[in-house]
Design an enzyme around this catalytic site. Structure first.
Site, mmCIF file in Angstrom:
data_model
loop_
_atom_site.group_PDB
_atom_site.id
_atom_site.type_symbol
_atom_site.label_atom_id
_atom_site.label_comp_id
_atom_site.label_asym_id
_atom_site.label_seq_id
_atom_site.Cartn_x
_atom_site.Cartn_y
_atom_site.Cartn_z
ATOM 1 N N SER A 128 0.827 -1.209 0.000
ATOM 2 C CA SER A 128 0.000 0.000 0.000
ATOM 3 C C SER A 128 0.863 1.262 0.000
ATOM 4 C CB SER A 128 -0.867 -0.006 1.267
ATOM 5 O OG SER A 128 -1.420 1.271 1.503
ATOM 6 N N TYR A 152 -2.033 5.300 -4.059
ATOM 7 C CA TYR A 152 -3.030 6.335 -3.804
ATOM 8 C C TYR A 152 -2.470 7.552 -4.512
ATOM 9 C CZ TYR A 152 -6.125 3.864 -0.658
ATOM 10 O OH TYR A 152 -7.040 2.996 -0.151
ATOM 11 N N THR A 178 -5.654 2.657 -6.928
ATOM 12 C CA THR A 178 -6.938 2.513 -6.232
ATOM 13 C C THR A 178 -7.781 3.754 -6.457
ATOM 14 O OG1 THR A 178 -5.933 1.067 -4.622
ATOM 15 C CG2 THR A 178 -8.007 2.111 -3.979
ATOM 16 N N LYS A 260 -8.037 -0.440 -9.458
ATOM 17 C CA LYS A 260 -8.669 -1.174 -8.352
ATOM 18 C C LYS A 260 -9.906 -0.422 -7.865
ATOM 19 C CE LYS A 260 -7.552 -3.093 -3.774
ATOM 20 N NZ LYS A 260 -8.100 -2.179 -2.771
ATOM 21 N N HIS A 284 -13.633 -2.456 -1.921
ATOM 22 C CA HIS A 284 -12.726 -2.064 -0.850
ATOM 23 C C HIS A 284 -13.122 -2.747 0.470
ATOM 24 C CE1 HIS A 284 -9.548 1.185 -0.362
ATOM 25 N NE2 HIS A 284 -9.694 0.808 0.894
#
Ligand code: FMN
Ligand code: 173
Length: 389
Positions: A128, A152, A178, A260, A284
């Site tokens: 992440s 992100y 994402t 995603k 999510h």
């Protein structure tokens, strides 16, 4: 050589002859309750919680449970091979670990422990953007094992560019962008406890180690941590982004790109039109849009729309081997595993994550075999029925 995942079953029974039983349950649906008992309410609430009243996370489970497998007989399943091509690479099984931020709230060894577990099992690890360990350190823990980077997408272009450059240099082979989190959703379990790890500078490691990010601060992080956290909050994501912006990622990332959080078939078509290499059908884990469609209900429509144009991956609700079977049958090429490995990490560190991966794949291997399938490519919709009541 195909890995024999189901051998774990015999290993466990053999260990039993000397009085040893597994340290964690082999029914992975039990891990959440065990974590609730053993870890603090803040971290557990953050991981287990969802958006709104939690019904979307429950709907993810219900949509998988509602589908039932119709096994076939006498189809020679004595030799099985779970390997699959994903994003142009061969994986030993249709599984990768999902990107999950701030793993240090579950275990002090955090992402490197989970990444080592994935590497040891040959399963890709997705790091992440909001990890509690910088991406280079996680890469180092993995040697040359397959790793993917979840972005992100920061508002600041220089930070975005810098993240992509660093991820590439550290050997992450694919980019997962994402798109379902341009804002954090209304999450009552976190709100009721006023629990948000980032505000304490946890989950900001990639930012606080980034030259482009640091260039935007008036003072070093340790001199003014609150200013650093505000800077992070301000650039963490960008709700103004639209489809044409994807060209920026193509320009600055030369490997596969996967979007995603796709649930609508028209968005999947837009992803394919934009030249993306994959989508993850995901809500999510029910943490973003309260009341959204269950991920398994969205999957067949997305697979029908774009399954022949890009790789369709799936997450949100996968807990058991038969869940993976059902996702494959509904059109996924592979699944991402989220909360179960996080509970494994919280309960037993790296060993807990390995336990979860091995149990899930042993159960998948047996489910395939017992249903008449020698690999992940053959299950289809005709192998499922849907309960109506
Ligand atoms: C605690 C937690 C943190 C997460 N952090 C991220 C993240 O940083 N980036 C991301 O793309 N998805 C994140 N996700 C979503 C997962 O990648 C995945 O979509 C989700 O966990 C799937 O649902 P499931 O775990 O119920 O199967 C997070 C999920 C959880 C539970
Ligand atoms: O909590 C999450 O679901 C998530 O995706 C996230 C968002 C911001 C930082 C870390 C994780």
């Amino acid at each position: 050589m195909a890995k024999h995942w189901a051998d774990l079953q015999y290993e466990i029974y053999l260990n039993g002859m000397t009085g040893t039983v597994p340290r964690l349950p082999t029914d992975l649906t039990r891990l959440e309750a065990l974590t609730e008992q053993r870890l603090g309410p803040g971290p557990v609430g953050y991981v287990a919680g969802g958006a709104g009243d939690g019904s979307t996370a429950r709907a993810n489970r219900a949509a998988l449970r509602r589908r039932r497998i119709v096994p076939r007989l006498l189809r020679d399943v004595h030799e099985r091979d779970l390997s699959v091509e994903v994003l142009g690479r061969s994986l030993p099984a249709p599984l990768a670990l999902a990107p999950v931020g701030v793993l240090s709230i579950m275990h002090p060894e955090a992402e490197p422990a989970a990444a080592r577990a994935a590497a040891a099992q040959g399963v890709p690890f997705t790091l992440s953007s909001a990890s509690s360990t910088p991406m280079e350190q996680v890469a180092e823990a993995m040697g040359d094992a397959e790793r993917w980077f979840q972005l992100y997408w920061p508002k600041d272009r220089e930070v975005a560019r810098s993240f992509l450059r660093r991820a590439k240099a550290a050997g992450y082979s694919a980019l997962f962008v994402t798109l379902d989190t341009p804002l954090l959703a209304w999450r009552p379990r976190d709100l009721d406890q006023a629990y948000l790890p980032f505000l304490h500078g946890v989950g900001t490691a990639n930012y606080f180690s980034d030259p482009a990010f640091l260039a935007g601060l008036a003072k070093p992080v340790h001199e003014d941590p609150n200013a650093a956290v505000s800077h992070f909050v301000g650039m963490f994501s960008d709700p103004a982004k639209t489809w044409p912006d994807l060209a920026f990622l193509r320009e600055h990332w030369d490997g596969p790109i996967v979007l995603k959080g796709v649930l609508h078939p028209d968005d999947a078509r837009l992803a394919a039109d934009a030249g993306m290499d994959g989508v993850v059908v995901s809500n999510h884990g029910g943490r973003q849009v309260a009341g959204s469609v269950a991920a398994a209900d969205a999957l067949p429509r997305v697979a029908d729309a774009v399954g022949d144009r890009l790789d369709v991956l799936f997450d949100s609700g996968v807990r058991t081997g038969d869940d993976v079977f059902k996702a494959l049958a509904l059109g996924a090429r592979a699944v991402l595993l989220g909360r179960p490995y996080v509970y494994g990490l919280g309960l037993d560190g790296r060993a807990g994550v390995e336990h979860v991966i091995r149990c899930l794949l042993a159960e998948l291997d047996l489910t395939l075999a017992l249903s008449g399938h020698a690999g992940p490519a053959t299950p289809g919709r005709a192998d499922l029925v849907e309960e109506t009541s």
